[in-house]
Design a protein around this motif. Structure first.
Motif, PDB file in Angstrom:
ATOM      1  N   LYS A 130     122.283  -5.701  34.408  1.00 11.93           N
ATOM      2  CA  LYS A 130     121.277  -5.660  33.359  1.00 11.93           C
ATOM      3  C   LYS A 130     120.613  -4.288  33.323  1.00 11.93           C
ATOM      4  O   LYS A 130     120.404  -3.648  34.367  1.00 11.93           O
ATOM      5  N   ALA A 159     126.945  -6.440  19.942  1.00  3.51           N
ATOM      6  CA  ALA A 159     127.237  -7.876  19.976  1.00  3.51           C
ATOM      7  C   ALA A 159     128.588  -8.175  19.325  1.00  3.51           C
ATOM      8  O   ALA A 159     129.296  -9.098  19.742  1.00  3.51           O
ATOM      9  N   ARG A 219     129.612 -10.302  22.630  1.00  7.76           N
ATOM     10  CA  ARG A 219     128.317 -10.956  22.385  1.00  7.76           C
ATOM     11  C   ARG A 219     127.444 -11.029  23.638  1.00  7.76           C
ATOM     12  O   ARG A 219     126.233 -11.226  23.560  1.00  7.76           O
ATOM     13  N   ARG A 220     128.072 -10.840  24.819  1.00  7.92           N
ATOM     14  CA  ARG A 220     127.301 -10.909  26.065  1.00  7.92           C
ATOM     15  C   ARG A 220     126.587  -9.593  26.383  1.00  7.92           C
ATOM     16  O   ARG A 220     125.687  -9.567  27.225  1.00  7.92           O
ATOM     17  N   GLU A 224     122.858  -9.520  25.790  1.00  4.37           N
ATOM     18  CA  GLU A 224     122.191 -10.421  26.729  1.00  4.37           C
ATOM     19  C   GLU A 224     121.861  -9.728  28.039  1.00  4.37           C
ATOM     20  O   GLU A 224     121.030 -10.214  28.813  1.00  4.37           O
ATOM     21  N   ARG A 225     122.512  -8.600  28.305  1.00  6.61           N
ATOM     22  CA  ARG A 225     122.231  -7.823  29.523  1.00  6.61           C
ATOM     23  C   ARG A 225     121.302  -6.641  29.259  1.00  6.61           C
ATOM     24  O   ARG A 225     121.180  -5.747  30.073  1.00  6.61           O
ATOM     25  N   ARG A 254     115.382 -10.313  19.875  1.00  6.49           N
ATOM     26  CA  ARG A 254     115.634 -11.538  20.649  1.00  6.49           C
ATOM     27  C   ARG A 254     116.688 -12.410  19.966  1.00  6.49           C
ATOM     28  O   ARG A 254     117.460 -13.106  20.633  1.00  6.49           O
ATOM     29  N   GLY A 271     119.991 -11.642  21.113  1.00 10.24           N
ATOM     30  CA  GLY A 271     120.308 -12.022  22.489  1.00 10.24           C
ATOM     31  C   GLY A 271     119.623 -11.197  23.562  1.00 10.24           C
ATOM     32  O   GLY A 271     119.721 -11.520  24.751  1.00 10.24           O
ATOM     33  N   SER A 272     118.938 -10.110  23.189  1.00 12.61           N
ATOM     34  CA  SER A 272     118.282  -9.262  24.191  1.00 12.61           C
ATOM     35  C   SER A 272     116.881  -9.772  24.490  1.00 12.61           C
ATOM     36  O   SER A 272     116.278 -10.500  23.698  1.00 12.61           O
ATOM     37  N   GLN A 273     116.360  -9.337  25.635  1.00  6.70           N
ATOM     38  CA  GLN A 273     114.976  -9.622  25.983  1.00  6.70           C
ATOM     39  C   GLN A 273     114.109  -8.411  25.622  1.00  6.70           C
ATOM     40  O   GLN A 273     114.616  -7.300  25.409  1.00  6.70           O
TER      41      GLN A 273
END
Length: 608
Positions: A436, A459, A463-464, A467-468, A493, A496-498
């Motif tokens: 990450k 993405a 797509r993952r 998310e990292r 978000r 998929g991201s924070q």
């Protein structure tokens, strides 16, 4: 003399046969008349002209005699066309400003060969009642002029049509090219042209001029409170008040959305200050009567003396903007006159040089990332890396982001830098599977749809990858652009991201702000972490922030951890993650050197 088109054409053919001048005839042989027919009646030319709203004429310049088609009076709106049977008489009905250009057009100027032919097309303002009358029409004239042996016009033949509607549209387009549609005053282009004229050539010898920038204060607040239509009304009324207060040879124009430019002539000594304060008073002392009610407004004024402190329009506008920035930071006065400062000029030159270096570094792929570990408080295991931007200088030295990002933001380069950082992070995400990364973005990214498109492209590849990724925004930027940042965070978000709120504790976020932003983490600023063991109040403050975030289900990160004692103190507060030199310093990651194309930007030091 008025003739029918048939007579006019017949006369032309007669002249052509005798060699006495040209005609409208093409030179083709005439059709032979057959019994019971009239070749000249095959087409009713005058009916066609009437339908098209055109008329025709022949002007024997040598004899100064004009022959008109029969519909000329109706087309030209003249009661008696016989009154214009000479070129001189017709010329007296052409606007004085257009008479010369019309004659130049039909004669082809002064360098035409004798006995040659000139084809022409011209437009002019025609006055049916003469130059003392009030009526006017715009005409378009198309024709040809035969020059005599002396090179002067001998015979002119042409058609004339009314182009009032067309010309009105053209005039409006020309007007809008130099004027603002809302206020009707000069726009930035027109104002800059006037400024350049004043400072160029002989006009530059005029001393004691000045250029003022007058900005309506808090226009965004007026728009938000009352609506943009009321804001537009305020702008228009401010412009009118400013215009009424100026002297005859001064001018005002709309320079930008909330700014007016004022050009003053012959304003020596304290005159600039006196006029500026009078303008401020005119706006401040009487509310504006809008459709939403009476609304007060104020202005700030920045001024530069001409040509003393600016020898061209670019310098004048740049230095007036500098003065305006100073005026807006001084609520007690709101007026500032530009004064040359060697220190300020040196700072501006350094900033401009740094901006140039940023562009070169982007082009040369010398923007790099340094990664620093983020660990859990309990196990001290690495859970992510923060990507810290660095600029590699030509001499091999490394510049941290804090040295150049303020300049990038000032010169409008931050979006380019953000885009490059996203490229570099994308390379890390592809090369280091399962790891990450946190990445900082500038305040301007909230309105940058291209950046979000770049994240979407990651993405699309995998797509993952998003998310990292943890996207960090500063607390001060988030609070200053709360609604815009809230939308941006939601978009990030959704992909998929924070999202982490960086520098938490420095921007005075409230419980409500944290709730509405919807972030996943908050990073407590290092200024509170570094003294958490030495200053009791810092320890209490950190615990309060941790508790506030915990109540909202938001994880916390302590930045700037430099020793074991600080790490243990933070662990006792319940903080989830830690970051700092105690766990590892930033390490440069070399990139592949691939990416977008070359960037070409001119750095304007005068607007720095």
């Amino acid at each position: 003399m008025t003739t029918s088109w048939r007579e006019l054409t017949a006369q032309g053919r007669s002249d052509a046969r005798s060699g006495e001048g040209d005609s409208f005839d093409t030179g083709a042989p005439e059709p032979e008349a057959t019994p019971g027919s009239d070749a000249e009646d095959t087409i009713a030319i005058e009916d066609v002209l009437q339908t098209m709203g055109e008329t025709a004429y022949r002007w024997d310049v040598v004899q100064d005699r004009i022959s008109w088609a029969g519909n000329a009076a109706a087309v030209l709106d003249i009661p008696d066309i016989k009154a214009m049977n000479t070129g001189r008489a017709f010329g007296l009905h052409v606007d004085a400003d257009h008479a010369g250009p019309r004659f130049d057009a039909l004669s082809g100027g002064s360098k035409r060969a004798p006995q040659s032919e000139v084809r022409y097309r011209t437009q002019y303002r025609f006055l049916p009642e003469g130059r003392r009358g009030g009526k006017a029409r715009w005409l378009e004239e198309i024709g040809r002029c035969r020059l005599g042996a002396d090179g002067k016009p001998a015979l002119v033949e042409g058609t004339i049509r009314v182009v009032d509607d067309w010309n009105e549209k053209e005039q409006r387009l020309q007007f809008l090219g130099s004027h603002d549609e809302l206020t009707g005053q000069l726009n930035r282009t027109g104002l800059t042209e006037r400024l350049a004229e004043m400072l160029s050539g002989g006009a530059a010898k005029q001393r004691d001029g000045a250029f003022l920038l007058v900005a309506v204060n808090d226009l965004s607040l007026i728009n938000e409170t009352y609506g943009f239509d009321i804001g537009d009304q305020i702008i228009a009324m401010v412009g009118r008040r400013l215009a009424r207060a100026l002297r005859g040879n001064d001018c005002v124009g709309r320079f930008a959305s909330n700014k007016f430019g004022v050009l003053l002539h012959n304003c020596p000594g304290e005159g600039v200050s006196v006029i500026a304060r009078r303008l401020m008073s005119l706006v401040r002392d009487r509310p504006f009567d809008t459709s939403g009610g009476a609304i007060p407004a104020t202005v700030s004024v920045g001024a530069v003396k001409l040509p003393e402190h600016a020898s061209n329009a670019q310098l004048a506008t740049g230095r007036a903007l500098q003065a305006l920035e100073g005026a807006r930071t001084n609520p007690a006065d709101r007026f500032m006159l530009y004064q040359r400062s060697e220190r300020r000029e040196s700072e501006r030159r350094r900033a401009a040089n740094m901006a140039d270096e940023i562009v070169r570094a982007l082009n040369d792929r010398r923007m790099v990332l340094a990664i620093q570990p983020i660990v859990t408080s309990k196990s001290r295991e690495i859970v992510a890396y923060e990507c810290l931007l660095r600029m590699q200088m030509l001499d091999g030295s490394i510049q941290p982001a804090g040295e150049f990002m303020p300049v990038a933001e000032k010169f409008g380069l931050s979006k380019l830098v953000d885009a490059r950082v996203l490229e570099l992070v994308g390379e890390l995400l592809r090369s280091r599977q399962g790891v990450k990364f946190c990445v900082n973005v500038s305040p301007t990214v909230s309105g940058d749809r291209d950046w979000l498109a770049g994240l979407q492209s990651l993405a699309n590849v995998d797509r993952r990858m998003p998310e990292r990724l943890i996207v960090e925004i500063s607390e001060t930027a988030a609070i200053s652009k709360l609604e815009e940042m809230t939308d941006f965070i939601a978009d990030v978000r959704r992909l998929g991201s924070q999202v982490a709120l960086d520098g938490f504790g420095t921007g005075y976020s409230s419980f409500r702000h944290l709730q509405s932003l919807g972030v996943d983490l908050v990073k407590i600023d290092s200024t509170f972490i570094e003294n958490v063991t030495a200053r009791v109040q810092d320890g209490y403050f950190v615990r309060t922030l941790v508790d506030l975030a915990a109540n909202l289900g938001i994880a916390t990160v302590g930045e700037g951890v430099g020793d074991e004692a600080t790490a243990e103190a933070l662990e006792r507060t319940g903080i989830a993650f830690m970051q700092g030199y105690f766990f590892g310093g930033p390490e440069i990651v070399m990139n592949s050197g691939t990416g977008a194309g070359r960037i070409d930007i001119d750095i304007d030091i005068d607007h720095a």
